[in-house]
Motif scaffolding. Structure first.
Motif, PDB file in Angstrom:
ATOM      1  N   THR A 405       0.838  -1.197   0.000  1.00 31.30           N
ATOM      2  CA  THR A 405       0.000   0.000   0.000  1.00 31.30           C
ATOM      3  C   THR A 405       0.873   1.246   0.000  1.00 31.30           C
ATOM      4  N   ALA A 406       0.289   2.328  -0.507  1.00 35.22           N
ATOM      5  CA  ALA A 406       1.005   3.612  -0.530  1.00 35.22           C
ATOM      6  C   ALA A 406      -0.028   4.732  -0.543  1.00 35.22           C
ATOM      7  N   MET A 407       0.280   5.801   0.178  1.00 38.29           N
ATOM      8  CA  MET A 407      -0.588   6.975   0.156  1.00 38.29           C
ATOM      9  C   MET A 407      -0.349   7.747  -1.143  1.00 38.29           C
ATOM     10  N   SER A 408      -1.400   8.419  -1.600  1.00 36.70           N
ATOM     11  CA  SER A 408      -1.293   9.137  -2.874  1.00 36.70           C
ATOM     12  C   SER A 408      -1.968  10.499  -2.762  1.00 36.70           C
ATOM     13  N   ALA A 409      -1.555  11.389  -3.653  1.00 38.96           N
ATOM     14  CA  ALA A 409      -2.215  12.683  -3.799  1.00 38.96           C
ATOM     15  C   ALA A 409      -2.980  12.654  -5.113  1.00 38.96           C
ATOM     16  N   ALA A 429       4.288   9.553  -4.410  1.00 37.53           N
ATOM     17  CA  ALA A 429       5.695   9.913  -4.216  1.00 37.53           C
ATOM     18  C   ALA A 429       6.425   8.754  -3.542  1.00 37.53           C
ATOM     19  N   ALA A 430       7.741   8.718  -3.686  1.00 39.64           N
ATOM     20  CA  ALA A 430       8.575   7.662  -3.087  1.00 39.64           C
ATOM     21  C   ALA A 430       8.052   6.277  -3.460  1.00 39.64           C
ATOM     22  N   TRP A 431       7.673   6.128  -4.722  1.00 37.82           N
ATOM     23  CA  TRP A 431       7.094   4.866  -5.180  1.00 37.82           C
ATOM     24  C   TRP A 431       8.136   3.749  -5.276  1.00 37.82           C
ATOM     25  N   GLU A 432       9.415   4.092  -5.162  1.00 36.09           N
ATOM     26  CA  GLU A 432      10.449   3.056  -5.204  1.00 36.09           C
ATOM     27  C   GLU A 432      10.282   2.056  -4.068  1.00 36.09           C
ATOM     28  N   ASP A 433       9.677   2.496  -2.951  1.00 34.73           N
ATOM     29  CA  ASP A 433       9.482   1.589  -1.819  1.00 34.73           C
ATOM     30  C   ASP A 433       8.524   0.454  -2.151  1.00 34.73           C
ATOM     31  N   LEU A 434       7.739   0.611  -3.221  1.00 31.19           N
ATOM     32  CA  LEU A 434       6.790  -0.432  -3.604  1.00 31.19           C
ATOM     33  C   LEU A 434       7.492  -1.617  -4.261  1.00 31.19           C
ATOM     34  N   ASP A 435       8.752  -1.431  -4.681  1.00 28.05           N
ATOM     35  CA  ASP A 435       9.515  -2.509  -5.328  1.00 28.05           C
ATOM     36  C   ASP A 435       8.725  -3.099  -6.494  1.00 28.05           C
ATOM     37  N   ILE A 436       8.281  -2.233  -7.386  1.00 26.22           N
ATOM     38  CA  ILE A 436       7.399  -2.629  -8.479  1.00 26.22           C
ATOM     39  C   ILE A 436       8.163  -3.434  -9.526  1.00 26.22           C
ATOM     40  N   ILE A 437       7.509  -4.466 -10.044  1.00 25.32           N
ATOM     41  CA  ILE A 437       8.012  -5.240 -11.176  1.00 25.32           C
ATOM     42  C   ILE A 437       7.333  -4.704 -12.431  1.00 25.32           C
ATOM     43  N   ALA A 438       8.102  -4.474 -13.472  1.00 24.71           N
ATOM     44  CA  ALA A 438       7.533  -3.934 -14.706  1.00 24.71           C
ATOM     45  C   ALA A 438       6.466  -4.869 -15.262  1.00 24.71           C
ATOM     46  N   GLY A 451      -9.624   0.695 -16.284  1.00 26.23           N
ATOM     47  CA  GLY A 451      -8.690   0.679 -17.406  1.00 26.23           C
ATOM     48  C   GLY A 451      -7.376   0.002 -17.060  1.00 26.23           C
ATOM     49  N   ASN A 452      -6.508  -0.045 -18.060  1.00 26.08           N
ATOM     50  CA  ASN A 452      -5.191  -0.654 -17.915  1.00 26.08           C
ATOM     51  C   ASN A 452      -4.099   0.389 -18.066  1.00 26.08           C
ATOM     52  N   THR A 453      -2.970   0.144 -17.436  1.00 25.85           N
ATOM     53  CA  THR A 453      -1.798   0.976 -17.620  1.00 25.85           C
ATOM     54  C   THR A 453      -0.578   0.077 -17.532  1.00 25.85           C
ATOM     55  N   TYR A 454       0.592   0.653 -17.698  1.00 26.65           N
ATOM     56  CA  TYR A 454       1.834  -0.113 -17.603  1.00 26.65           C
ATOM     57  C   TYR A 454       2.703   0.496 -16.514  1.00 26.65           C
ATOM     58  N   LEU A 455       3.146  -0.346 -15.600  1.00 22.98           N
ATOM     59  CA  LEU A 455       4.029   0.086 -14.519  1.00 22.98           C
ATOM     60  C   LEU A 455       5.469  -0.235 -14.900  1.00 22.98           C
ATOM     61  N   SER A 456       6.298   0.790 -14.927  1.00 24.98           N
ATOM     62  CA  SER A 456       7.689   0.602 -15.306  1.00 24.98           C
ATOM     63  C   SER A 456       8.583   0.761 -14.081  1.00 24.98           C
ATOM     64  N   GLN A 457       9.554  -0.136 -13.954  1.00 23.06           N
ATOM     65  CA  GLN A 457      10.481  -0.049 -12.823  1.00 23.06           C
ATOM     66  C   GLN A 457      11.729   0.745 -13.182  1.00 23.06           C
ATOM     67  N   THR A 458      11.828   1.191 -14.435  1.00 25.56           N
ATOM     68  CA  THR A 458      13.018   1.940 -14.862  1.00 25.56           C
ATOM     69  C   THR A 458      12.747   3.433 -14.985  1.00 25.56           C
ATOM     70  N   SER A 459      11.547   3.873 -14.628  1.00 23.28           N
ATOM     71  CA  SER A 459      11.226   5.288 -14.740  1.00 23.28           C
ATOM     72  C   SER A 459      12.080   6.097 -13.756  1.00 23.28           C
ATOM     73  N   THR A 460      12.524   7.283 -14.202  1.00 20.21           N
ATOM     74  CA  THR A 460      13.324   8.151 -13.339  1.00 20.21           C
ATOM     75  C   THR A 460      12.479   9.250 -12.706  1.00 20.21           C
ATOM     76  N   ASP A 461      11.172   9.247 -12.939  1.00 18.44           N
ATOM     77  CA  ASP A 461      10.300  10.252 -12.348  1.00 18.44           C
ATOM     78  C   ASP A 461      10.206  10.064 -10.841  1.00 18.44           C
ATOM     79  N   THR A 463       7.632  10.829  -9.121  1.00 19.64           N
ATOM     80  CA  THR A 463       6.249  10.524  -8.769  1.00 19.64           C
ATOM     81  C   THR A 463       5.666   9.534  -9.764  1.00 19.64           C
ATOM     82  N   LEU A 464       4.977   8.528  -9.245  1.00 21.37           N
ATOM     83  CA  LEU A 464       4.252   7.570 -10.078  1.00 21.37           C
ATOM     84  C   LEU A 464       2.827   8.058 -10.246  1.00 21.37           C
ATOM     85  N   SER A 465       2.441   8.327 -11.498  1.00 25.16           N
ATOM     86  CA  SER A 465       1.104   8.845 -11.779  1.00 25.16           C
ATOM     87  C   SER A 465       0.234   7.737 -12.354  1.00 25.16           C
TER      88      SER A 465
END
Length: 579
Positions: A405-409, A429-438, A451-461, A463-465
């Protein structure tokens, strides 16, 4: 007599040695065949490690064995053994054995074989009826020929009695009509039977071809080996090997609801395998490691540059962020290229996966609590809390692995020039703590798929939107007022026009929202056309792209109006579309 006894004793010794040699040869040429049971499977993205155990009775000394029933896709160098301390593996040789199918029933499952026999019996019955119909039609044709060959019909001139001719015709007419009707009826029956036979044969071909496709591989890997034991004993032999034709794909369910509650990320593994071995009630470990990949770092070659000819092709991108969702039309100039860029929002569609075991998000949250996770040197492992059965060649099976889980704005985005719709996103913010797999992710809002989206673990942003969808309770309106073209000066024939754009945004939610609003001022690409901003209404203005951006906060029920304006000077003969 003494000589005779010695000869007999020598002969007995020779015979006993021959028998011993024969027994030894038989033992050596016919090793015991043993089949291990799969107890644990470690699934990698494109491979699987299969662990088997079996109980074996060993005699003192060498024991020749053949481990049978292993996947034909075994990666031989990966084969490993584990035995008791008093037992040693002295040698082993993997190889492939072809399985002979002596009976036709061996090729099919019992249900499929019964179906095939039923179809064949129906075809046999129909072919019998068809042959009988064909025979009846031939007999009727013979009868018709005999009737036509009657002397009174075929050679009536040889009959000198008119009454005889009339009697013959009186018999002939109804009889020939009856025979023709019967021949026609038999023809219809025969055609219908042939049509039914063709349909049954087509059904039989489908059943047999599908069944053959679903057949397990007629090969199996065997391991011929020798175990040396200091003494006679019973042991448990454990061995494992890697196999191809198995793997897993990560999927996410992302659940958002009330802004005060955290966003849930449920990682799921979609596991499939066609190893020709069924995994029945096995312990599962899902690993993100990728074994047997290229082990060499590689070496850089010279990097030569050549000029490329510009093709002017249109780049087509698939919108995966809320900012892209708001830009749903062609003709918008990208900030980094002069080529025309088309950003398109795809309507929500489920991912094209065959999911056998779909677990609701709330239930998955409880299920994943039984999964133990561990970080390895090259990845992460998920030890599934319950045993599973995954059959070879069966549909993929989806298993929840982990919930975070993660808090979001929450933010809203709108581009009124393109659409009156307003889109909502959850920014983490600080979405790296989620240890997301692409991977692909399905997004749910209040337990409804959006809907669908794609989660990337190589993003340098930073914030995860996450795009959530359209918020119909926030609306926008855009109005454009253009002044009448007028001469820009007495010394020039150029015309000048002022354009004023009014943006209205309204929040009908019961809570305040943050809205990122975008519009634009045209950018001239000709020295004869001059664009001058007049009033940008405190917007963040990018001169290169002409984009205007406002970060607004709208209280519940609040409406805000923004006005910006610009002027355009252009040659009299030019035609411009100013909106």
């Amino acid at each position: 007599m003494a000589i005779y006894n010695k000869i007999m004793t020598f002969a007995a010794v020779v015979m006993s040695l021959a028998v011993a040699d024969t027994m030894f040869a038989q033992t050596k040429t016919k090793p015991r065949e043993i089949e291990g049971k799969i107890t644990k499977v470690v699934v990698f993205p494109t491979q699987a490690l299969i662990e088997k155990t079996t109980k074996i009775h060993l005699t003192s000394g060498d024991n020749n064995l053949i481990l049978v029933g292993n996947s034909p896709f075994m990666i031989e160098p990966s084969l490993q053994f584990e035995t008791d301390n008093d037992v040693m593996v002295t040698d082993f040789t993997p190889s492939i054995r072809y399985v002979e199918h002596k009976n036709e029933s061996d090729w099919y499952s019992p249900d499929v074989y019964r179906h095939i026999k039923s179809l064949r019996a129906s075809i046999d019955s129909l072919e019998y009826l068809s042959a009988a119909s064909k025979y009846r039609a031939e007999e009727l044709r013979k009868e018709k020929d005999a009737l036509n060959n009657m002397k009174a019909i075929s050679n009536s001139q040889s009959i000198d009695s008119l009454p005889k001719i009339q009697d013959a015709l009186t018999y002939y007419r109804p009889k020939i009509t009856e025979i023709n009707d019967l021949i026609q009826s038999e023809g219809k029956i025969y055609a219908a039977l042939q049509d039914s036979i063709a349909k049954f044969k087509a059904a039989l071909n489908v059943v047999t071809s599908d069944a053959i496709k679903a057949l397990p591989d007629d090969r199996q890997a065997i391991v011929t080996m020798n175990l040396y034991s200091e003494k006679e004993c019973d042991i448990t032999l454990t061995y494992n090997y890697n196999t191809t034709d198995a793997g897993w794909t990560p999927l996410y369910d992302v659940k958002v609801s009330d802004p005060s509650k955290p966003v849930k990320f449920v990682l799921k593994a979609q596991i499939s395998q066609s190893t020709s071995e069924d995994w029945n009630g096995v312990s599962l470990i899902v690993s993100s490691e990728t074994p047997n990949t290229n082990m060499e770092l590689g070496e850089l070659s010279p990097y030569y540059l050549l000029p490329l000819r510009k093709t002017g092709n249109i780049n087509r991108l698939t919108g995966s962020s809320v900012k892209e969702l708001a830009v749903m039309t062609a003709g918008v100039q990208d900030e980094t290229t002069s080529e025309e860029t088309v950003l398109m929002y795809q309507e929500a569609e489920p991912t094209e996966f065959e999911i056998v075991e779909e677990t609701p998000t709330d239930a998955a949250f409880k299920y994943t609590s039984m999964t133990a996770t561990a970080t390895t040197m090259l990845g992460k492992e998920y030890s599934v809390g319950t045993k599973h059965t995954i059959l070879s060649g069966d549909k993929p099976k989806t298993i929840p692995l982990e919930t975070k889980t993660a808090m979001s704005a929450y933010k809203h985005y709108a581009v009124p020039k393109l659409s009156g719709s307003v889109f909502l996103s959850a920014d983490i913010a600080a979405w790296e703590d989620l240890d997301i797999i692409a991977s692909e992710a399905s997004i749910y809002s209040d337990n409804r798929f959006v809907g669908n989206t794609y989660l990337s673990q190589t993003s340098t942003d930073d914030t995860l939107s996450l795009p959530i969808g359209q918020d119909n309770r926030v609306s926008t309106e855009r109005k454009v007022v253009r002044s009448k073209p007028d001469k820009s000066s007495m010394l020039s024939s150029d015309l000048s026009v002022n354009v004023e754009v009014t943006l209205s945004v309204r929040n009908a939610n019961s809570y305040s929202v943050n809205l990122n609003l975008e519009d634009q001022i045209p950018v001239s690409q000709s020295k004869d056309i001059v664009v001058k901003p007049l009033d940008i209404a405190s917007a963040e203005y990018d001169k290169g792209t002409g984009k205007l951006k406002w970060a607004l906060t709208l209280a519940k029920g609040e409406t805000k109006t923004i006005k910006f304006s610009y002027s355009v000077r252009y040659p009299k003969e030019a035609k411009l579309n100013l909106n």
